[in-house]
Write an enzyme that holds these catalytic residues in place. Structure first.
Site, short mmCIF file in Angstrom:
data_model
loop_
_atom_site.label_atom_id
_atom_site.label_comp_id
_atom_site.label_asym_id
_atom_site.label_seq_id
_atom_site.Cartn_x
_atom_site.Cartn_y
_atom_site.Cartn_z
N ARG A 6 0.73 -1.15 0.09
CA ARG A 6 0.08 0.15 0.02
C ARG A 6 0.85 1.33 0.09
NH1 ARG A 6 -3.25 -3.14 -1.54
NH2 ARG A 6 -5.27 -3.40 -0.67
N GLU B 191 -2.49 8.34 -6.49
CA GLU B 191 -2.47 7.60 -7.55
C GLU B 191 -3.70 8.12 -8.31
OE1 GLU B 191 -0.79 3.37 -5.85
OE2 GLU B 191 -3.09 3.56 -6.15
N HIS C 246 0.25 0.59 -10.09
CA HIS C 246 -0.73 -0.15 -9.09
C HIS C 246 -1.14 -1.17 -9.97
CE1 HIS C 246 -3.21 -0.02 -5.36
NE2 HIS C 246 -2.95 -1.31 -5.70
#
Length: 320
Positions: free
Chosen positions: A234, A263, A282
């Protein structure tokens, strides 16, 4: 019996439809947004499947008495009020295992890419030069120590892959009983020992209040000079500004980062300017295989609860 998918950013839900058809369950897809749990079209559903939609106490009350289970794409369930679900006897299920191998593969790939400086070597090759000096230092795995922070399913898979490549592999996890020195052939050490001795530190821990910015200026100062950090867990576990400082100062050789605090990462963010930092958007969870598993299992897990079958991955158990 009806299951409703509130929101999904995938190209298709055909895999989910096939899984529902195989179970003889009606599937409704409404293509909603973060607030779609209270969309009138959802009313009357027995099972709710969400990707990003927020399911709070008010949404649950709106969907009762029919709603019996909430399924979440992937691992995290932070958009679901678990206490409210528990109080109302609504089960919550997730799919934490669909991307275990894919994430571990990606963590290893990032680590190897930085160690061998593939990014710079690619640039040199495209410039038709064979001068390796700009890519130095480049190391071989057998002389390096690979530290795994978080020894859950993904951390374990990553450790196994690192060991198979020849790294000396050491692991740390607060859930490993104190005093344990070895687990399944892996050396167990304290967090600080892993920081001090590892050439690569790969992060596999959840984002909690206790782990937010676990990797800070202070933490990076404890790491071995010239080490590499890899994060496929994370974004909030690492203080991005501190990471930039650690790489710019030379304390860290580089980093492989799949998850960031913001993000998508802004194109002008300082971390994008660092030469020996590999970034991916990601994407660690993704493979052709994991994509199919995720979509199948979120439906199957939800239907398992509705049909009274045992569900392996239950965050909030169904009401007895």
């Amino acid at each position: 019996m009806r299951v409703t998918i509130t929101d999904l950013d995938h190209d298709s839900y055909a895999i989910e439809q096939a899984a529902a058809d195989a179970e003889g369950v009606e599937l409704l897809f409404i293509n909603g947004d973060a607030d779609s749990a209270t969309d009138p079209r959802v009313k009357g559903t027995d099972g709710l499947v969400v990707q990003y939609a927020k399911v709070d106490a008010a949404a649950m009350d709106y969907l009762l008495p029919e709603l019996k289970v909430i399924g979440r794409y992937g691992v995290g369930v932070d958009t679901i009020d678990l206490d409210a679900a528990r109080e109302r006897g609504i089960a919550v299920v997730n799919v934490p295992d669909y991307g275990t191998q894919s994430v571990a593969d990606h963590a290893i790939t990032l680590a190897l890419g930085v160690i061998r400086n593939i990014k710079e070597l690619d640039t040199l090759a495209r410039k038709s030069t064979m001068d390796l000096a700009p890519a130095a230092p480049i190391h071989q795995f057998v002389d390096l120590t690979f530290g795994v922070v978080g020894f859950g399913a993904i951390g374990r898979a990553c450790a196994e892959k690192a060991r198979g490549l020849g790294f000396t592999t050491v692991v740390t996890d607060p859930l490993i009983p104190e005093g344990t020195t070895e687990v399944d052939g892996f050396t167990v050490a304290s967090f600080d020992e892993v920081l001090a001795t590892s050439d690569v530190v790969s992060v596999h821990i959840p984002l909690l209040d206790s782990t937010k910015h676990l990797f800070s200026d202070e933490t990076f100062a404890k790491m071995k000079d010239g080490a590499i950090i890899v994060n496929t867990a994370r974004g909030g576990v690492i203080d991005t500004e501190a990471l930039v400082r650690a790489v710019e100062s030379g304390k860290l050789l580089g980093a492989g980062i799949d998850v960031l605090e913001v993000e998508p990462v802004p194109a002008d963010a300082p971390i994008t300017k660092l030469d020996r930092v590999l970034l991916s958007p990601h994407a660690a969870y993704y493979s052709e295989e994991s994509y199919v598993l995720l979509k199948q299992r979120v439906i199957r897990n939800t239907v398992d609860v509705l049909k009274g079958r045992e569900c392996r991955f239950t965050v909030v158990p169904p009401k007895k």
